[in-house]
Design an enzyme around this catalytic site. Structure first.
Site, PDB file in Angstrom:
ATOM      1  N   ARG A  65       0.078  -4.696  -3.366  1.00 51.42           N
ATOM      2  CA  ARG A  65       0.292  -4.338  -2.161  1.00 51.42           C
ATOM      3  C   ARG A  65       1.583  -3.379  -1.850  1.00 51.42           C
ATOM      4  O   ARG A  65       1.528  -2.627  -0.896  1.00 51.42           O
ATOM      5  CB  ARG A  65       0.693  -5.557  -1.478  1.00 51.42           C
ATOM      6  CG  ARG A  65       0.989  -5.700  -0.027  1.00 51.42           C
ATOM      7  CD  ARG A  65       1.510  -6.977   0.680  1.00 51.42           C
ATOM      8  NE  ARG A  65       1.559  -6.777   2.133  1.00 51.42           N
ATOM      9  CZ  ARG A  65       2.609  -7.336   2.674  1.00 51.42           C
ATOM     10  NH1 ARG A  65       3.854  -7.181   2.105  1.00 51.42           N
ATOM     11  NH2 ARG A  65       2.818  -7.047   3.865  1.00 51.42           N
ATOM     12  N   HIS A  69       1.126  -0.105   0.477  1.00 49.65           N
ATOM     13  CA  HIS A  69       1.763   0.291   1.683  1.00 49.65           C
ATOM     14  C   HIS A  69       2.486   1.439   1.211  1.00 49.65           C
ATOM     15  O   HIS A  69       2.940   2.359   2.353  1.00 49.65           O
ATOM     16  CB  HIS A  69       2.694  -0.850   1.692  1.00 49.65           C
ATOM     17  CG  HIS A  69       1.997  -2.116   2.459  1.00 49.65           C
ATOM     18  ND1 HIS A  69       2.739  -2.814   3.350  1.00 49.65           N
ATOM     19  CD2 HIS A  69       1.013  -2.674   2.480  1.00 49.65           C
ATOM     20  CE1 HIS A  69       2.173  -3.890   4.155  1.00 49.65           C
ATOM     21  NE2 HIS A  69       0.864  -3.680   3.534  1.00 49.65           N
ATOM     22  N   ASP A  70       2.760   2.007   0.150  1.00 45.76           N
ATOM     23  CA  ASP A  70       3.514   3.178  -0.282  1.00 45.76           C
ATOM     24  C   ASP A  70       2.533   4.340   0.227  1.00 45.76           C
ATOM     25  O   ASP A  70       2.898   5.342   1.096  1.00 45.76           O
ATOM     26  CB  ASP A  70       3.748   3.130  -1.667  1.00 45.76           C
ATOM     27  CG  ASP A  70       4.476   4.707  -1.880  1.00 45.76           C
ATOM     28  OD1 ASP A  70       5.202   5.251  -0.970  1.00 45.76           O
ATOM     29  OD2 ASP A  70       4.259   5.343  -2.780  1.00 45.76           O
ATOM     30  N   VAL A  73       1.737   5.619   4.062  1.00 48.03           N
ATOM     31  CA  VAL A  73       2.755   6.031   4.887  1.00 48.03           C
ATOM     32  C   VAL A  73       3.110   7.345   4.083  1.00 48.03           C
ATOM     33  O   VAL A  73       3.945   7.314   3.162  1.00 48.03           O
ATOM     34  CB  VAL A  73       3.867   5.118   5.134  1.00 48.03           C
ATOM     35  CG1 VAL A  73       4.748   5.950   6.062  1.00 48.03           C
ATOM     36  CG2 VAL A  73       3.177   3.874   5.632  1.00 48.03           C
ATOM     37  N   GLY A  75       1.656   9.278   2.160  1.00 49.64           N
ATOM     38  CA  GLY A  75       1.039   9.456   1.006  1.00 49.64           C
ATOM     39  C   GLY A  75       1.992   8.685  -0.201  1.00 49.64           C
ATOM     40  O   GLY A  75       2.819   7.952   0.147  1.00 49.64           O
ATOM     41  N   ASP A  77       4.293   8.455  -2.399  1.00 54.17           N
ATOM     42  CA  ASP A  77       5.396   9.152  -2.792  1.00 54.17           C
ATOM     43  C   ASP A  77       6.638   8.246  -2.938  1.00 54.17           C
ATOM     44  O   ASP A  77       7.618   8.756  -3.026  1.00 54.17           O
ATOM     45  CB  ASP A  77       5.674  10.243  -1.559  1.00 54.17           C
ATOM     46  CG  ASP A  77       6.057   9.500  -0.129  1.00 54.17           C
ATOM     47  OD1 ASP A  77       5.550   8.355  -0.110  1.00 54.17           O
ATOM     48  OD2 ASP A  77       6.091  10.065   0.766  1.00 54.17           O
ATOM     49  N   ASN A  92       6.419  -4.817   6.676  1.00 54.77           N
ATOM     50  CA  ASN A  92       6.923  -4.754   5.496  1.00 54.77           C
ATOM     51  C   ASN A  92       8.096  -5.814   5.226  1.00 54.77           C
ATOM     52  O   ASN A  92       8.634  -6.475   4.220  1.00 54.77           O
ATOM     53  CB  ASN A  92       7.501  -3.429   4.873  1.00 54.77           C
ATOM     54  CG  ASN A  92       6.523  -2.411   4.322  1.00 54.77           C
ATOM     55  OD1 ASN A  92       5.237  -2.912   3.879  1.00 54.77           O
ATOM     56  ND2 ASN A  92       6.793  -1.390   4.718  1.00 54.77           N
ATOM     57  N   PRO A 161      -1.753  -1.225   8.388  1.00 55.85           N
ATOM     58  CA  PRO A 161      -2.748  -2.087   9.099  1.00 55.85           C
ATOM     59  C   PRO A 161      -1.917  -3.358   9.502  1.00 55.85           C
ATOM     60  O   PRO A 161      -0.716  -3.655   8.859  1.00 55.85           O
ATOM     61  CB  PRO A 161      -3.580  -2.418   7.989  1.00 55.85           C
ATOM     62  CG  PRO A 161      -3.806  -1.326   6.874  1.00 55.85           C
ATOM     63  CD  PRO A 161      -2.413  -0.902   6.984  1.00 55.85           C
ATOM     64  N   HIS A 191      -6.952  -9.463  -1.668  1.00 57.10           N
ATOM     65  CA  HIS A 191      -6.140 -10.764  -1.205  1.00 57.10           C
ATOM     66  C   HIS A 191      -6.711 -12.064  -1.847  1.00 57.10           C
ATOM     67  O   HIS A 191      -6.452 -12.978  -1.444  1.00 57.10           O
ATOM     68  CB  HIS A 191      -6.445 -10.917   0.324  1.00 57.10           C
ATOM     69  CG  HIS A 191      -5.638 -10.071   1.342  1.00 57.10           C
ATOM     70  ND1 HIS A 191      -5.770  -9.997   2.682  1.00 57.10           N
ATOM     71  CD2 HIS A 191      -4.622  -9.004   0.836  1.00 57.10           C
ATOM     72  CE1 HIS A 191      -4.774  -9.168   3.173  1.00 57.10           C
ATOM     73  NE2 HIS A 191      -4.104  -8.753   2.022  1.00 57.10           N
ATOM     74  N   THR A 243      -8.874 -19.630  -6.075  1.00 54.00           N
ATOM     75  CA  THR A 243      -7.851 -19.173  -7.324  1.00 54.00           C
ATOM     76  C   THR A 243      -7.133 -18.059  -6.996  1.00 54.00           C
ATOM     77  O   THR A 243      -7.370 -17.004  -7.108  1.00 54.00           O
ATOM     78  CB  THR A 243      -9.204 -18.641  -8.405  1.00 54.00           C
ATOM     79  OG1 THR A 243      -9.931 -17.693  -7.394  1.00 54.00           O
ATOM     80  CG2 THR A 243      -9.948 -19.741  -8.845  1.00 54.00           C
ATOM     81  N   ASP A 248     -10.578 -12.450  -8.754  1.00 53.61           N
ATOM     82  CA  ASP A 248     -11.977 -12.655  -8.773  1.00 53.61           C
ATOM     83  C   ASP A 248     -12.595 -12.367  -7.267  1.00 53.61           C
ATOM     84  O   ASP A 248     -11.959 -12.060  -6.612  1.00 53.61           O
ATOM     85  CB  ASP A 248     -12.388 -14.193  -9.165  1.00 53.61           C
ATOM     86  CG  ASP A 248     -11.561 -15.172  -8.501  1.00 53.61           C
ATOM     87  OD1 ASP A 248     -11.350 -15.022  -7.094  1.00 53.61           O
ATOM     88  OD2 ASP A 248     -11.166 -16.100  -9.022  1.00 53.61           O
TER      89      ASP A 248
END
Length: 320
Positions: A65, A69-70, A73, A75, A77, A92, A161, A191, A243, A248
């Site tokens: 994640r 998330h990096d 925003v 790119g 970086d 965040n 998102p 997820h 799980t 999976d």
């Protein structure tokens, strides 16, 4: 005649330079980028990630994640790692985690190759290694990114998102990053790992809608109060109730049974254009894993800083 020759020569030169520039840009990111100047860098990162995930399986989801998330925003970086920036965005703050794992991996790499490997590349490699550590797919990570010197919480809130997003909004957000609806569904499959706080799914389990299994909602209500400000606000629930610590395709099977924890999960199977993709992944774990790996590679190509842009941070949370 002479002017014509010069014109043709000039055109040829321009074409050559454009081709050279194009080739150079494509060569900026390469899976072999550190082979000569930090040959043990990737194995050092891998060992750090394995250690962290063996201590806490949930960390695998957190690291995947963090990379996602990096990249969304500014790119890919490492801007999310800077203090007092994207970390404070609504999407965040209080939920993004794993910073200390990246810091540890960076410190270990700095000991053997000081000032060589970027934090942005460590994030990308960590996501791949985290996936592998919990039975997920592997992929070739392209390297050579450099680190941003800026970060913006307001930009993060615009770009990332939200768990309340509808299907059209999600598809649009991913499309602006060069990712297809299929990429979006595959990446949402991450997820299959991790947990979410009560505040992110309270609205879904208490709205008595037709897109949630009654028994599932009842179970989730036991540890998630109906109103805010009460004990239990930050209680966690697994995103995949079957799980939660293994990579999976049960996440997609849950969606078919109306047991998606977040609204932005269940919306992927709600009579819309992505239903067929969810159904396909629920039947074929191999297809899901293959598509997930391909989507992660595409996501890793979003707006990298290369060449002389940005810097190589010595400490990931602060610019040099």
């Amino acid at each position: 005649m002479r002017n014509s020759f010069i014109s043709h020569a000039s055109t040829a030169t321009v074409v050559f330079l454009l081709l050279l520039l194009s080739t150079t840009c494509k060569a900026h990111l390469s899976s072999t980028f550190y082979d000569q100047n930090c040959p043990n860098g990737l194995s050092t990162i891998r060992n750090a990630i394995r250690t962290a995930v063996s201590r806490e399986r949930r960390m695998a989801a957190s690291l995947i994640r963090l990379h996602f998330h990096d990249c969304f925003v500014q790119g890919c970086d490492a801007s999310i790692l800077l203090e007092d920036g994207e970390r404070n965005a609504v999407q965040n703050k209080g939920s993004a985690r794993g910073y200390e794992v990246i810091d540890s991996a960076k410190a270990q790499v700095e000991k053997i190759c000081p000032g060589v490997v970027s934090c942005a590349d460590i994030l990308a490699v960590a996501a791949r290694d985290a996936s592998v550590a919990v039975g997920g797919p592997s992929w070739s990570v392209k390297l050579g990114r450099r680190d941003s010197t800026t970060a913006s919480s307001s930009l993060a809130e615009q770009e990332l998102p939200r768990f309340t997003d509808g299907l059209d909004s999600l598809i649009s957000r991913f499309a602006t990053k060069g990712l297809s609806a299929r990429d979006m569904v595959a990446l949402s499959g991450s997820h299959t790992l991790g947990q979410a706080q009560c505040s992110s799914f309270r609205g879904r389990i208490y709205n008595n809608a037709s897109d949630i299994d009654v028994g599932f909602a009842s179970t989730r209500k036991r540890r998630c109060p109906a109103t805010t400000g009460k004990p239990g606000d930050s209680n966690l629930a697994p995103l995949d109730l079957v799980t939660p610590n293994s990579f999976d395709n049960n996440y997609f099977k849950n969606l078919l049974r109306k047991k998606g924890l977040l609204q932005s999960d269940q919306i992927l199977f709600s009579g819309g254009s992505t239903d067929s993709i969810v159904s396909e992944y629920s039947r074929s774990p191999a297809t899901f894993k293959s598509d997930f790996a391909s989507a992660m590679i595409k996501m890793g190509d979003i707006g990298p800083l290369t060449g002389s842009a940005g810097q190589i941070r010595r400490i990931c949370s602060a610019i040099n």
